[in-house]
Scaffold this motif. Structure first.
Motif, PDB file in Angstrom:
ATOM      1  N   ASP A 306     -33.303 -11.298  58.169  1.00 42.36           N
ATOM      2  CA  ASP A 306     -32.288 -11.600  59.178  1.00 42.36           C
ATOM      3  C   ASP A 306     -31.472 -10.377  59.574  1.00 42.36           C
ATOM      4  OD1 ASP A 306     -31.137 -11.354  56.721  1.00 42.36           O
ATOM      5  OD2 ASP A 306     -29.762 -13.053  56.926  1.00 42.36           O
ATOM      6  N   ARG A 307     -31.780  -9.204  59.017  1.00 34.92           N
ATOM      7  CA  ARG A 307     -31.082  -7.977  59.379  1.00 34.92           C
ATOM      8  C   ARG A 307     -31.842  -7.250  60.496  1.00 34.92           C
ATOM      9  NH1 ARG A 307     -27.815  -6.212  54.987  1.00 34.92           N
ATOM     10  NH2 ARG A 307     -26.538  -8.023  54.471  1.00 34.92           N
ATOM     11  N   GLN A 318     -35.151  -6.699  66.306  1.00 36.51           N
ATOM     12  CA  GLN A 318     -35.059  -7.854  65.420  1.00 36.51           C
ATOM     13  C   GLN A 318     -36.404  -8.135  64.771  1.00 36.51           C
ATOM     14  OE1 GLN A 318     -33.570 -10.836  68.151  1.00 36.51           O
ATOM     15  NE2 GLN A 318     -31.489 -10.634  67.371  1.00 36.51           N
ATOM     16  N   SER A 320     -39.060 -11.027  63.129  1.00 35.17           N
ATOM     17  CA  SER A 320     -39.417 -12.445  63.227  1.00 35.17           C
ATOM     18  C   SER A 320     -39.920 -12.992  61.898  1.00 35.17           C
ATOM     19  CB  SER A 320     -40.476 -12.653  64.315  1.00 35.17           C
ATOM     20  OG  SER A 320     -41.656 -11.922  64.004  1.00 35.17           O
ATOM     21  N   ALA A 363     -37.553 -15.486  59.999  1.00 36.70           N
ATOM     22  CA  ALA A 363     -36.157 -15.336  60.411  1.00 36.70           C
ATOM     23  C   ALA A 363     -35.642 -16.639  61.000  1.00 36.70           C
ATOM     24  CB  ALA A 363     -36.020 -14.209  61.430  1.00 36.70           C
ATOM     25  N   ARG A 368     -29.844 -14.955  62.074  1.00 41.28           N
ATOM     26  CA  ARG A 368     -30.256 -13.587  62.370  1.00 41.28           C
ATOM     27  C   ARG A 368     -29.172 -12.852  63.161  1.00 41.28           C
ATOM     28  NH1 ARG A 368     -35.900 -13.305  65.205  1.00 41.28           N
ATOM     29  NH2 ARG A 368     -34.709 -14.473  66.772  1.00 41.28           N
TER      30      ARG A 368
END
Length: 834
Positions: A306-307, A318, A320, A363, A368
């Motif tokens: 989620d980072r 981001q 996934s 995620a 997120r």
């Protein structure tokens, strides 16, 4: 008690009361020592019975025991990390081979290390995506695994990126010179960024005579002790030397770099790109967005899905999901010999394709982190939706007030409303000036400085006046002369535009050094209009300045912490205790969404790909302050608000900073140029980064070559840091009296003198005073000082305004061209005279 007397009578005995005096017993000198008391008690001492001194001793012992426990725990943690690196539970030991001299070949070093006589088993060729000369190796004897890569040092960006993530660096030196000028330049950049564990390797020593080997090693040690005082130089001419080097790399102490040990990072070993489908609306294709699948070993800290992740040189993205493919470099500790280990490796290679990829985590869009880098600007924020009662009354009075103005005869009322008075024109002019940006003032300053330089050049002493006819004759003579030979070839390598720009910079820097912050009052413009954004200060140290006053529009786009240090300590403490996500040493595949195809093109061109997991808030924009010092190799003046290339931690970007002094006050004076002999604070709009982190500043030439201009470290993140630009208006004492003097040439009209009358005056010889009154209408003024002036003194007035960096942040930095001679010219010895 009843006693009988001699005569037989009974007598009553005396009983003492509760107030009877009790004398102390006789001290016979046979008291117990403290040791006897402790042995008798055997540690069973009541807490209530401890004296103040005993409690102090007890606390001292507790602190000592606690310090010993912390020291022991830290030592065990360091040993655990050292033993984990390269073992089954940790990532392979990443070693980068760097050549520091143009005459040495780093490929020969890797060839010796991968030989069978070194005791290793080469498991996989080209193990690093984008780097051809890279391989994985397993050492069954040492129960360790290594990943070696040999990357060209011509691209400085790639060299710095590899050094950021490598566990060890192997520097290949020349047997006689050590390193050349470019090698010294590379070492300067690596030391400023943060140098990991390293080893020095030299080839060709065994080819020398036995008598000259000791002299060669002694001379080479004398060269290297400047950069590496306690380093050992390893000869590498045989497979036995390669085995000793591998043992040293596996057992040496690992140097900890703060900017990477607190963040999860990964070096891409396998990269694939999947374009987004047209239904997703991102325009899949060779130039569109897609999902980038990057495989590699997790290093530093555990990696959370989620980072956000930052790809060096490309931006923030981001995740996934995270997959767990089979480990391409397994370490089988049950294998006794290299042959058995090689068989296990071959079996593992055959089963990799058949093994199913396991999904570790996906995620959650609700948890997120967002890619939001700038705050949402509300243009109506702070605006009044309805006027107040006082404003309504003022508007009603202004409407009732009759406007008297002179108009031509026969003008109607409608036509009269369009006629503007002189007063209205002045008010509108003031409003336009107030709405101008600070950059306009800077442009005016530069234009005025340029005019002064032109006047000085045109009126140099001894030059005299040259007529137009003489100039034409000289031009004809120069044009008629043919330049041949070495001069003509020398001029082919000179850029005239760059020479003119450099000359202008040197003149500005020299003028600022001789006359700091001094500007000339314009003759064609009122000083109160030209310097309307400036104000005077009674004391630069103690006079107040509101940091929230008249902030620019860009400040509505950035983020600010209530306490940056407290937030930094909290986030780093949480990151140090995290145990969720992909653990260190796991071989994982990261699915990065909405990545441009240019990232894949960069990998295909042969550049390494690095990923780092960002800490919370590190994707948001703010005002970052960097403490740097000018590099000795740079001699050209670097002006404030000039575009530079920044290497800050894992980030690389371009921006236009401002320079200021490094002091502990609440106000800081802006520097027009990067100072060569003092530390300077560089303020710039950039993403938030938590210290510690090394900083490198490069300046890009017109031909694409980037020069190192400054090195330093990250200081803080504080948008409220007040940076003041100072200008100095100077005047000349015309008539000097006992305590007063008539000053001229500071202003050129009476209104400007009255406008700046409250500002304090000072002189170069330390006198202080103020303006008393204006004399006449041509800028003469009477000033009173604390002592009599000298005839050679100069009267000055300091004015200040707050300045801000320019918003020119660009995360995409072009690759620098290969390094050339620092002189930038052709050697005259190489030219043949005709």
């Amino acid at each position: 008690m009843v006693k009988m007397a001699a005569n037989g009578e009974k007598q009553q005995g005396h009983r003492h009361g509760i107030y009877k005096q009790k004398n102390k017993g006789h001290k016979h000198g046979k008291h117990r020592t403290k040791g006897e008391i402790e042995r008798e008690n055997k540690g069973r001492v009541s807490v209530t019975a401890l004296t103040k001194k005993q409690r102090k001793e007890q606390k001292k012992m507790d602190r000592r025991h606690k310090a010993n426990q912390l020291r022991r725990n830290k030592k065990d943690m360091v040993l655990t990390e050292k033993r984990r690196l390269g073992s089954r539970d940790g990532p392979p030991h990443l070693v980068a081979v760097v050549s520091l001299h143009g005459a040495v070949d780093a490929g020969a070093v890797t060839k010796l290390l991968r030989g069978e006589g070194a005791g290793g088993v080469v498991h996989q060729e080209r193990v690093i995506s984008g780097i051809s000369d890279s391989f994985g190796m397993i050492l069954p004897r040492f129960k360790q695994r290594f990943t070696f890569l040999n990357h060209s040092t011509a691209n400085m960006h790639s060299l710095l990126d590899v050094a950021k993530i490598a566990d060890s660096l192997v520097f290949v030196l020349d047997a006689t010179e050590g390193w050349d000028s470019y090698g010294d330049y590379c070492l300067s950049c690596l030391f400023a960024q943060g140098l990991p564990s390293h080893a020095l390797v030299c080839q060709g020593v065994s080819d020398l005579l036995v008598k000259k080997r000791v002299e060669s090693r002694r001379a080479l040690s004398k060269i290297t002790e400047i950069r590496f005082p306690d380093a050992r130089i390893f000869p590498l001419d045989s497979e036995q030397d390669a085995t000793l080097l591998l043992r040293h790399l596996g057992t040496q102490r690992q140097r900890k770099l703060g900017f990477r040990s607190r963040r999860s990072h990964l070096l891409a070993q396998h990269v694939t790109f999947k374009p987004n489908s047209p239904a997703e609306g991102t325009g899949g294709g060779p130039t569109g967005l897609g999902t980038l699948c990057v495989s590699g070993y997790v290093r530093g800290r555990p990696l959370r899905v989620d980072r956000l992740v930052h790809i060096t040189g490309h931006g923030d993205f981001q995740l996934s999901q995270i997959d767990a493919p089979p480990d391409p470099l397994p370490l089988n500790l049950t294998a006794r010999t290299a042959k058995d280990c090689k068989e296990d490796v071959d079996m593992q290679d055959g089963g990799e394709d058949e093994a199913a990829v396991r999904v570790l985590m996906k995620a959650d869009p609700s948890v997120r982190e967002s890619l939001l880098a700038e705050a949402e600007v509300d243009p109506m924020d702070g605006e009044q939706t309805w006027p107040t009662e006082s404003e309504l009354l003022e508007a009603e009075e202004a409407r009732k007030k009759k406007r008297v103005m002179k108009v031509p005869k026969g003008t109607s009322d409608y036509q009269a409303t369009w006629i503007v008075d002189d007063d209205d024109e002045e008010e509108n002019g003031e409003m336009d000036e107030e709405s101008s940006d600070d950059d306009d003032d800077d442009m005016l300053d530069e234009a005025m400085d340029g005019d002064d330089d032109e006047e000085n050049n045109s009126q140099e002493p001894g030059s005299g006046c040259v007529s137009e006819e003489e100039e034409e004759e000289e031009e004809e003579e120069v044009c008629a002369t043919e330049r041949t030979g070495a001069d003509q070839r020398y001029d082919e390598h000179i850029d005239e535009a760059a020479e003119e720009e450099g000359l202008k910079r040197y003149r500005e820097a020299r003028a600022n050094e001789m006359f700091p912050d001094e500007v000339d009052t314009p003759l064609d413009m009122a000083a109160r209009m030209r310097f309307q954004r400036y104000r005077g200060l009674k004391s630069f140290r103690s006079s107040p300045w509101d940091p929230m006053e008249n902030l620019p529009l860009n400040y509505s786009r950035i983020f600010q912490f209530q306490s940056f240090e407290r937030t930094r300590h909290r986030i780093l403490a949480e990151a140090a205790t995290e145990d969720e996500g992909a653990m260190v040493g796991w071989y994982v595949t990261l699915h990065i969404i909405d990545v441009p195809f240019s990232v894949m093109e960069s990998v295909q061109s042969g550049r390494p790909l690095m990923l780092v997991s960002l800490l919370p808030h590190e994707q948001k924009m703010s005002v970052m302050h960097l403490l740097v010092r000018r590099h000795p190799s740079n001699t050209e003046p670097i002006k404030s608000k000039e575009e530079l290339v920044f290497h800050c931690g894992f980030r690389r970007f371009r921006a236009s900073p401002i320079f200021s002094q490094h002091t502990s006050a609440d106000k800081h004076k802006m520097e027009r140029f990067l100072m060569p002999d003092a530390p300077t604070v560089v303020s710039v709009y950039a993403p938030i980064t938590f210290s510690p982190a090394g900083v490198l500043l490069f300046k890009q030439r017109n031909d694409g070559i980037q020069d190192l201009v400054a090195t330093g470290s990250l200081l803080s993140c504080d948008p409220q840091r007040v940076v003041l630009k100072r200008i100095v208006l100077s005047g000349h004492p015309f008539k000097i009296n006992r305590r007063s003097a008539v000053v001229r040439y500071m202003f050129f009209n009476r209104d400007d003198i009255l406008w700046f009358k409250p500002v304090e005056l000072r002189t170069k010889w330390g006198r202080r005073g103020h303006i008393k009154e204006a004399l006449g209408t041509h800028g003469h003024m009477k000033c009173v000082f604390d002592n009599q002036l000298r005839s050679q003194d100069t009267v000055m007035m300091n004015l200040y305004k707050r300045v801000y960096p320019r918003w020119t942040y660009d995360p995409y930095v072009p690759s620098p061209l290969p390094w050339v001679k620092r002189e930038g010219t052709v050697d005259m010895d190489d030219l043949e005279m005709e």
